[in-house]
Design a protein around this motif. Structure first.
Motif, PDB file in Angstrom:
ATOM      1  N   ARG A  83      43.263  42.204  29.460  1.00  0.00           N
ATOM      2  CA  ARG A  83      44.006  41.241  29.509  1.00  0.00           C
ATOM      3  C   ARG A  83      45.154  41.751  30.455  1.00  0.00           C
ATOM      4  O   ARG A  83      45.624  40.737  31.398  1.00  0.00           O
ATOM      5  N   ALA A  84      45.514  43.073  30.723  1.00  0.00           N
ATOM      6  CA  ALA A  84      46.579  43.478  31.418  1.00  0.00           C
ATOM      7  C   ALA A  84      46.139  43.123  32.767  1.00  0.00           C
ATOM      8  O   ALA A  84      47.120  42.858  33.878  1.00  0.00           O
ATOM      9  N   LEU A  85      44.721  43.375  33.210  1.00  0.00           N
ATOM     10  CA  LEU A  85      44.185  43.065  34.444  1.00  0.00           C
ATOM     11  C   LEU A  85      44.408  41.755  34.992  1.00  0.00           C
ATOM     12  O   LEU A  85      44.986  41.408  36.142  1.00  0.00           O
ATOM     13  N   LEU A  86      44.487  40.749  34.013  1.00  0.00           N
ATOM     14  CA  LEU A  86      44.437  39.577  34.242  1.00  0.00           C
ATOM     15  C   LEU A  86      45.808  38.779  34.539  1.00  0.00           C
ATOM     16  O   LEU A  86      46.043  37.930  35.041  1.00  0.00           O
ATOM     17  N   LEU A  87      46.659  39.514  33.797  1.00  0.00           N
ATOM     18  CA  LEU A  87      48.240  39.224  33.787  1.00  0.00           C
ATOM     19  C   LEU A  87      49.000  39.918  34.977  1.00  0.00           C
ATOM     20  O   LEU A  87      50.213  39.635  34.863  1.00  0.00           O
ATOM     21  N   ARG A 106      57.466  39.089  29.799  1.00  0.00           N
ATOM     22  CA  ARG A 106      58.965  39.510  29.761  1.00  0.00           C
ATOM     23  C   ARG A 106      59.105  40.962  29.890  1.00  0.00           C
ATOM     24  O   ARG A 106      60.268  41.404  29.230  1.00  0.00           O
ATOM     25  N   LEU A 107      58.080  41.854  30.521  1.00  0.00           N
ATOM     26  CA  LEU A 107      58.175  43.306  30.491  1.00  0.00           C
ATOM     27  C   LEU A 107      59.490  43.489  31.110  1.00  0.00           C
ATOM     28  O   LEU A 107      60.289  44.463  30.693  1.00  0.00           O
ATOM     29  N   ALA A 108      59.867  42.978  32.352  1.00  0.00           N
ATOM     30  CA  ALA A 108      61.066  43.428  32.994  1.00  0.00           C
ATOM     31  C   ALA A 108      62.570  42.894  32.259  1.00  0.00           C
ATOM     32  O   ALA A 108      63.247  43.693  32.212  1.00  0.00           O
ATOM     33  N   THR A 141      57.105  41.834  41.783  1.00  0.00           N
ATOM     34  CA  THR A 141      55.516  41.266  41.445  1.00  0.00           C
ATOM     35  C   THR A 141      55.300  42.460  40.468  1.00  0.00           C
ATOM     36  O   THR A 141      55.469  43.633  40.711  1.00  0.00           O
ATOM     37  N   LEU A 142      54.466  42.238  39.538  1.00  0.00           N
ATOM     38  CA  LEU A 142      53.902  43.186  38.644  1.00  0.00           C
ATOM     39  C   LEU A 142      52.394  43.368  39.195  1.00  0.00           C
ATOM     40  O   LEU A 142      51.348  42.686  39.226  1.00  0.00           O
ATOM     41  N   PHE A 143      52.384  44.643  39.584  1.00  0.00           N
ATOM     42  CA  PHE A 143      50.932  45.107  40.035  1.00  0.00           C
ATOM     43  C   PHE A 143      50.376  46.103  39.260  1.00  0.00           C
ATOM     44  O   PHE A 143      50.912  46.460  38.079  1.00  0.00           O
ATOM     45  N   SER A 144      49.069  46.317  39.197  1.00  0.00           N
ATOM     46  CA  SER A 144      48.295  46.890  38.202  1.00  0.00           C
ATOM     47  C   SER A 144      47.227  48.063  39.005  1.00  0.00           C
ATOM     48  O   SER A 144      46.595  47.571  39.864  1.00  0.00           O
ATOM     49  N   THR A 145      46.733  49.117  38.440  1.00  0.00           N
ATOM     50  CA  THR A 145      45.830  49.969  38.624  1.00  0.00           C
ATOM     51  C   THR A 145      45.116  50.568  37.394  1.00  0.00           C
ATOM     52  O   THR A 145      45.392  50.198  36.499  1.00  0.00           O
ATOM     53  N   ASN A 146      44.134  51.381  37.724  1.00  0.00           N
ATOM     54  CA  ASN A 146      43.458  52.090  36.699  1.00  0.00           C
ATOM     55  C   ASN A 146      43.449  53.573  37.250  1.00  0.00           C
ATOM     56  O   ASN A 146      42.763  54.072  38.105  1.00  0.00           O
ATOM     57  N   THR A 147      44.219  54.357  36.460  1.00  0.00           N
ATOM     58  CA  THR A 147      44.306  55.820  36.717  1.00  0.00           C
ATOM     59  C   THR A 147      43.182  56.779  36.414  1.00  0.00           C
ATOM     60  O   THR A 147      43.428  58.087  36.644  1.00  0.00           O
TER      61      THR A 147
END
Ligand code: ATR
Length: 280
Positions: free
Chosen positions: A73-77, A55-57, A99-105
């Protein structure tokens, strides 16, 4: 009257997350760039993380940073990029086309901080990395990306160093934790990713006097700002890159993704966070 559109807001998701410096960093950039936006801390218990991210958005967020214990968990979601997958953890989330994307900065935080603090460091052929946790995976990924030929990896628990060598391939060479002395004379880069040297932890027992004169020393620990390792390296006249620099540099891309402008790591920002870290 139609409702006014809300200014974009991001947040830091953690549990507990009260002591983060991220709000200070992002509020500074918002102010400096004259952007109307927000950055809040959201303390989310593990059992609620799935619902919170789903429900982030809806909650009004354009993206988020993620910290302990939610990075795996954030990686999997989300839809992770190669960096998040390689580190096995996501610390930055953003929406693109719904779409919710992710990275590791942490990878670019580590590399950009080294570039800023010790330009030319990447002529090194041999690096010695201490530690084999999540932070070490980010460092090893970055060093290999920048073409370091041999990344020697020492960890108290040998199996974890071997696991990284298995993941990253033949350029990563596990070394026994008590055998680093032999490697120091040919390591042009030494990186501490362990918690040794942090306030309340024992110091790191490494003799920087054995490093070559052109060596660069990086420490990911930033409490204290100057670790015993960095102090010893500086006393010897070696170039250093500190943990606070990495913390500031890793924050850049999240801000850019959420608010549309690439912010700068300025001396003023560094002084602001330093003052906060050292206040009693
Ligand atoms: P991070 O994600 O920050 O890397 P981590 O996965 O908990 O955190 O890793 C901590 C690192 O510090 C590990 O390499 C750990 O060694 P082990 O794998 O043997 O646990 C290292 N570390 C922590 N305390 C240590 C100590 N007293 N002596 C040596 N290494 C230590």
């Amino acid at each position: 009257m139609p409702a006014q559109p809300r200014p974009p807001a991001a947040c830091l998701i953690g549990w507990p997350a009260a002591h983060s410096r991220s709000p200070l960093i992002h509020h500074y950039w918002l102010r400096r760039l004259g952007i109307e936006g927000g950055y809040t801390i959201e303390s989310v218990p593990p059992e609620d993380i799935g619902d919170f991210i789903a429900r982030l958005a809806q909650r009004g967020f354009v993206g988020a940073n993620v910290t302990i214990p939610h990075k795996e968990r954030a990686l999997l979601l989300s839809v992770p990029d190669e960096r998040a997958k390689a580190v096995g953890a996501a610390n930055t989330l953003w929406f693109q086309g719904g779409t919710l994307f992710s990275t590791n900065t942490d990878i670019e935080g580590f590399l950009n901080n080294l570039d800023a603090a010790a330009a030319g460091w990447d002529t090194a052929t041999d690096a010695l990395v201490l530690g084999a946790g999540g932070a070490s995976r980010a460092v090893v990924f970055g060093l290999l990306e920048r073409g370091i030929a041999r990344v020697h990896l020492a960890n108290r628990t040998a199996g974890r160093a071997q696991a990284l060598a298995d993941q990253f391939g033949a350029a990563v060479l596990p070394v026994a934790w008590n055998a680093t002395g032999e490697l120091l004379p040919r390591s042009q880069l030494l990186v501490n990713t362990t918690s040794l040297g942090m306030h309340g932890q024992p110091p790191l027992a490494v003799d920087v006097g054995l490093l070559p004169v052109e060596a660069v020393v990086a420490d990911l620990v930033y409490v204290p700002l100057q670790t015993p390792l960095l102090a010893a390296a500086r006393a010897r006249g070696l170039k250093t890159a500190d943990g606070l620099g990495m913390l500031l540099h890793q924050a850049v891309r999240g801000f850019e993704l959420w608010f549309g402008r690439r912010p700068e790591v300025t001396p003023e920002l560094r002084a602001l966070v330093e003052a906060d870290l050292t206040k009693t």
